[in-house]
Each structure stands twice: as structure tokens, then as C-alpha cells.
Design a protein around this motif. Structure first.
Motif: not given
Ligand SMILES: [Zn+2]
Length: 251
Positions: A101-105, A113-116, A141-143
Motif C-alpha cells: 500500500d505504501e509503495w503502490a501508486q 508488484l501485483y505478481r510479487l 519490493l525494494l528492487r
């Protein structure tokens, strides 16, 4: 008013009015959305069991131009994190969802990101141990956000970091990895042993479902966790609510 149907991951919900919820979810194809689930807090709601964080759902929602909030028509659970009935897995579910939630725009498609998120959920549900999943998730996530420093070679002298007597140090403040020689005997920063670098190399090429077979001794787990926390604090400029929860649970 167009109706969109897609797969999505639930990130969080909060109460709205008497009986409704606002649902934050990451769609496979159109980024993060925020929508109203009418009647979601009623006992026999059509959303029952589908709105736990990190549940993978099939959703349909109406979107109107110029409106931030969409309206959820339905959400059907396809895979629930509650399948992983281990307590340590369940405490991590909120952590994974909060990070996404923090990282998705909002409205910015991010299928990787969805697949992760979905592969993490699948691994949890399949009974893969939580610690390697958590370190894997943080690493990727960081990558994906482009903030994981290169960890193959020393950023100062170019020496390979993965030799047996090598290892790396996360340079304080700079957030780059140096070899032990460049870090010096007094070199501060968080250390990554060759075993920890080996875990990262494996994490770079296997899906999380295969992490059950990857060795992650507690010492290595702690090194990676410390480095990832440090990177996340720097880039989010705050500590997450759920990392405090995880720490309290361990005490
Ligand atoms: Zn060096």
C-alpha cells in the motif's frame, strides 16, 4: 459509468458510515484503487470473507470520471491468506499488505508488484516458512522500486562481494554496499555475510514457492532484516505501523 472486471489483491479496508467499508486494492492491470463496498459490514454481506488484507479476489467496480473513489460491485475470494493458519504467517500478512500500500501508486499500473504480492500469498498458503518469504518480499519490493543497492560488487573498488571470505557492509547514510576492506576495521553500517549474499542471489532467480528448500539460518535472517529495515526507513522516511507490531509479537 464503465464497469471494470479484474483480479486484485486487497491491501486494507476501513469503516465508512454505518455499514460500509472503503477498500484499498491493487488491481492486476490498473494499479491501486480505492472503492466503497456498500453494506460490507453487514453480517450476510456479499463481500463476506473477501476483504482480509492480501486476499486475492476477482472484483468488479464502477469508475466515474473525476471521482477518486470507485464503487465495488462484488469481490470474490480466490485465495485467502487465512489458508496459512500459522500465527507467524498471519502476523506477516498485514506487513506485506501495508508495504504494498505504501509503495503502490493510485491508478499507476504495476503488474510486477501485483505478481510479487500474489506469489507471496501463494507461498504463504502453501506452507513455505515465513522468514524466507519476508526477506524475499522485501528484497524484491525494494528492487522493483529501484532502491536496492547493487550487491554483486563493491561500489568503491569493484571487488566481487560474494567470495567465501567476503561479505558486504551497507555504508551508513550512503546506502551502497562496500567490501570489508573498503569499509575498514571501524567500518560502521550493517554487515551482510557471504551466506546472506548467497540468499539474495537465490532470491533473484527462484519464485517464492521454492523458498522452502533455501537455507536461511536465524543469523542470516537477522542480517538481511536489518539491512532491509534500514533501506525501507530511508526511502519511506518513516517506520511502518506493522513493523512495530511484528517487533511486539516477538517480545
Ligand atoms: Zn571495496
Amino acid at each position: 459509468m464503465p464497469l471494470y472486471k479484474t483480479d486484485a489483491l486487497i491491501l486494507r479496508t476501513y469503516k465508512l458510515g454505518e455499514a460500509d467499508r472503503i477498500v484499498v486494492f491493487l488491481t492486476r492491470d490498473r494499479g491501486k484503487k480505492r472503492g466503497v463496498a456498500n453494506g460490507a459490514r453487514r453480517p450476510r454481506s456479499r463481500f463476506a470473507g473477501a476483504l482480509e488484507p492480501l486476499t486475492r479476489v476477482g472484483v468488479a467496480y464502477y469508475e466515474r470520471e473525476q471521482r477518486d473513489l470507485v464503487r465495488l460491485s462484488y469481490a470474490e475470494s480466490q485465495c485467502s491468506p487465512l489458508l496459512a493458519s500459522r500465527p507467524d504467517a498471519l502476523t506477516h500478512v498485514g506487513y506485506f499488505a501495508e508495504l504494498m500500500d505504501e509503495w503502490a501508486q493510485e491508478g499507476d499500473p504495476n503488474e510486477r508488484l501485483y505478481r510479487l504480492g500474489t506469489s507471496t500469498l501463494d507461498a504463504l498458503a502453501a506452507g513455505v516458512p515465513t522468514a524466507p518469504i519476508a526477506r524475499y518480499f522485501e528484497y524484491w519490493l525494494l528492487r522493483l522500486q529501484g532502491v536496492y543497492p547493487p550487491h554483486v560488487a563493491c561500489h568503491r573498488c569493484g571487488t566481487a562481494l560474494d567470495s567465501e571470505d567476503g561479505g558486504a557492509r551497507l555504508e551508513p547514510g550512503a546506502h551502497l554496499f562496500t567490501c570489508p576492506a573498503c569499509a575498514g576495521p571501524e567500518g560502521g553500517g550493517v554487515r551482510l555475510s557471504p551466506d546472506a549474499l548467497g540468499f539474495l542471489a537465490t532470491a533473484g532467480r527462484v519464485p517464492p514457492l521454492q523458498l522452502g528448500a533455501v537455507r536461511l539460518p536465524p543469523r542470516v535472517d537477522q542480517e538481511l532484516e536489518a539491512v532491509h529495515r534500514s533501506l525501507m526507513r530511508l526511502h519511506l522516511e518513516k517506520e511502518l505501523r506493522s513493523t512495530r507490531v511484528l517487533r511486539d509479537v516477538r517480545r
